[in-house]
Design an enzyme around this catalytic site. Structure first.
Site, mmCIF file in Angstrom:
data_model
loop_
_atom_site.group_PDB
_atom_site.id
_atom_site.type_symbol
_atom_site.label_atom_id
_atom_site.label_comp_id
_atom_site.label_asym_id
_atom_site.label_seq_id
_atom_site.Cartn_x
_atom_site.Cartn_y
_atom_site.Cartn_z
ATOM 1 N N HIS A 40 -13.691 12.392 3.397
ATOM 2 C CA HIS A 40 -13.854 11.885 2.034
ATOM 3 C C HIS A 40 -15.268 11.370 1.796
ATOM 4 O O HIS A 40 -15.932 10.906 2.730
ATOM 5 C CB HIS A 40 -12.880 10.723 1.793
ATOM 6 N N ASN A 67 1.594 6.093 -6.607
ATOM 7 C CA ASN A 67 1.641 4.726 -7.172
ATOM 8 C C ASN A 67 1.209 4.787 -8.632
ATOM 9 O O ASN A 67 0.565 5.750 -9.062
ATOM 10 C CB ASN A 67 0.680 3.804 -6.394
ATOM 11 N N TYR A 70 -15.920 8.603 0.466
ATOM 12 C CA TYR A 70 -15.983 7.165 0.732
ATOM 13 C C TYR A 70 -16.206 6.818 2.202
ATOM 14 O O TYR A 70 -16.511 5.677 2.539
ATOM 15 C CB TYR A 70 -14.745 6.437 0.190
ATOM 16 N N GLU A 71 -16.065 7.812 3.086
ATOM 17 C CA GLU A 71 -16.384 7.564 4.499
ATOM 18 C C GLU A 71 -17.884 7.640 4.741
ATOM 19 O O GLU A 71 -18.342 7.370 5.857
ATOM 20 C CB GLU A 71 -15.685 8.603 5.382
ATOM 21 N N HIS A 92 -2.957 1.050 1.061
ATOM 22 C CA HIS A 92 -2.979 2.398 1.631
ATOM 23 C C HIS A 92 -1.657 2.765 2.323
ATOM 24 O O HIS A 92 -1.193 3.910 2.240
ATOM 25 C CB HIS A 92 -4.155 2.522 2.609
ATOM 26 N N MET A 125 -9.429 10.318 -4.904
ATOM 27 C CA MET A 125 -10.753 10.261 -4.286
ATOM 28 C C MET A 125 -11.089 11.535 -3.507
ATOM 29 O O MET A 125 -11.857 11.495 -2.552
ATOM 30 C CB MET A 125 -10.822 9.053 -3.333
ATOM 31 N N SER A 126 -10.500 12.658 -3.902
ATOM 32 C CA SER A 126 -10.763 13.892 -3.143
ATOM 33 C C SER A 126 -10.647 15.110 -4.051
ATOM 34 O O SER A 126 -10.739 15.000 -5.268
ATOM 35 C CB SER A 126 -9.755 14.006 -1.989
ATOM 36 N N ALA A 169 -3.164 12.676 -2.558
ATOM 37 C CA ALA A 169 -2.405 11.534 -3.048
ATOM 38 C C ALA A 169 -3.198 10.964 -4.222
ATOM 39 O O ALA A 169 -4.423 10.938 -4.181
ATOM 40 C CB ALA A 169 -2.279 10.484 -1.958
ATOM 41 N N SER A 200 -3.208 13.017 2.516
ATOM 42 C CA SER A 200 -2.514 11.922 3.234
ATOM 43 C C SER A 200 -0.997 12.078 3.187
ATOM 44 O O SER A 200 -0.437 12.354 2.147
ATOM 45 C CB SER A 200 -2.813 10.551 2.616
ATOM 46 N N HIS A 228 -4.831 11.158 8.337
ATOM 47 C CA HIS A 228 -5.579 12.415 8.194
ATOM 48 C C HIS A 228 -5.841 12.983 9.585
ATOM 49 O O HIS A 228 -6.756 12.558 10.288
ATOM 50 C CB HIS A 228 -6.892 12.181 7.452
HETATM 51 N N1 HPA Z 1 -6.445 5.465 -7.088
HETATM 52 C C1 HPA Z 1 -7.299 6.269 -6.397
HETATM 53 N N2 HPA Z 1 -6.917 7.024 -5.397
HETATM 54 C C2 HPA Z 1 -5.617 6.980 -5.022
HETATM 55 C C3 HPA Z 1 -4.694 6.170 -5.679
HETATM 56 C C4 HPA Z 1 -5.129 5.358 -6.767
HETATM 57 O O1 HPA Z 1 -4.364 4.614 -7.392
HETATM 58 N N3 HPA Z 1 -3.485 6.354 -5.060
HETATM 59 C C5 HPA Z 1 -3.710 7.267 -4.082
HETATM 60 N N4 HPA Z 1 -4.992 7.642 -4.053
#
Ligand code: HPA
Length: 262
Positions: free
Chosen positions: A78, A224, A80-81, A236, A200-201, A108, A25, A56
């Site tokens: 991903h 973050n 999660y999709e 996001h 998550m990847s 990310a 991302s 993406h």
């Molecule tokens: N957690 C999970 N996935 C992420 C995060 C997070 O804080 N930031 C960016 N992708």
């Protein structure tokens, strides 16, 4: 898997790249920093899943760096999709099939380490696969995973980062299936388990790539603080925005290091 891709576009098949980079991302600026690109949308390759997540793009770019062809995968799908681990790693098997031997993964991630602030980069030294899935499900079995992230590549990137004066942390990435961000209790748990960053990847791709014998190196843009490590809540757009700002540092690192390793 000889029949997985019935039709690979000629521009991809004959691109002669040995090194590929998967951009997570907000890392579009890297793609924009390179010229003379051939664009191949994932949608043009039968069998390749296409993401619907904002940020993406979903395309391969064939370009050149220091006289070497390189392949860029801009955007990924991903878990999660709703895709399986086998599906999210199809692009890795495709890249292997066309001759890629070195894979650089970017993502990310949230920081779970109070010494790794958002806006900076972490190079993965290892991972925790907490997705509950593996692309190797059903075989091949028993792959050694003691050095997923190549020591030689890490050394090369580390020395260029030092030369550039770029802060580059090194640590353990925990992959969760998402799509929700973590709770503060989960971040404390992950920290206890030895994670420095959470996302998550990347991990399914790294496992698949190693099983195919590719050299792998991976970078997390710390976008973050993990939940509970700061006052705010997570969203996001903010994650993507921080990724865009931090992208330049990795662009410079890749430009400095890739001629040496490709
Ligand atoms: N957690 C999970 N996935 C992420 C995060 C997070 O804080 N930031 C960016 N992708």
């Amino acid at each position: 898997m000889p029949d997985e891709f019935s039709k690979i576009p000629a521009a991809l098949k004959s691109c002669n790249a040995r090194l590929a980079i998967v951009l997570g991302s907000g890392l579009g600026p890297f793609a924009e920093s390179l010229n003379s690109q051939t664009v191949i949308p994932y949608g043009d390759i039968p069998g390749l899943p296409v993401s619907k997540v904002p940020g993406h793009a979903g395309r391969f770019l064939v370009t050149e760096m220091a006289g070497h062809p390189i392949l860029i995968a801009q955007g990924r799908v991903h878990l999660y999709e709703g895709w399986t681990s086998g599906e999210v790693t199809r692009s890795v098997r495709l890249m292997h099939q066309i001759g890629i031997t070195t894979l650089i993964l970017t993502n990310a991630a949230g920081s779970a380490n109070p010494e790794f602030p958002p806006g900076e980069w972490m190079m993965l030294s290892d991972h925790l696969n907490l997705t509950g899935q593996t692309p190797l499900h059903g075989g091949p079995n028993f792959f050694d995973m003691s050095e997923v992230y190549s020591r030689d590549l890490r050394t090369a990137f580390r020395s260029q980062a030092t030369r550039l004066g770029m802060p580059l942390h090194e640590g353990v990435y925990a992959a969760l299936p998402g799509p929700q961000y973590e709770t503060p209790a989960e971040i404390r748990m992950l920290r206890t388990l030895g994670a420095d960053a959470v996302g998550m990847s990347t991990v399914p791709e790294a496992i698949q790539a190693r099983a195919l014998g590719l050299q792998v190196c991976a970078f997390s843009c710390l976008t973050n603080w993990g939940a509970g490590l700061s006052e705010g809540t997570l969203n996001h757009e903010e994650v993507s925005e921080t990724g865009r700002h931090a992208a330049n540092a990795l662009v410079n690192l890749l430009h400095a290091t890739l001629p040496e390793v490709s």
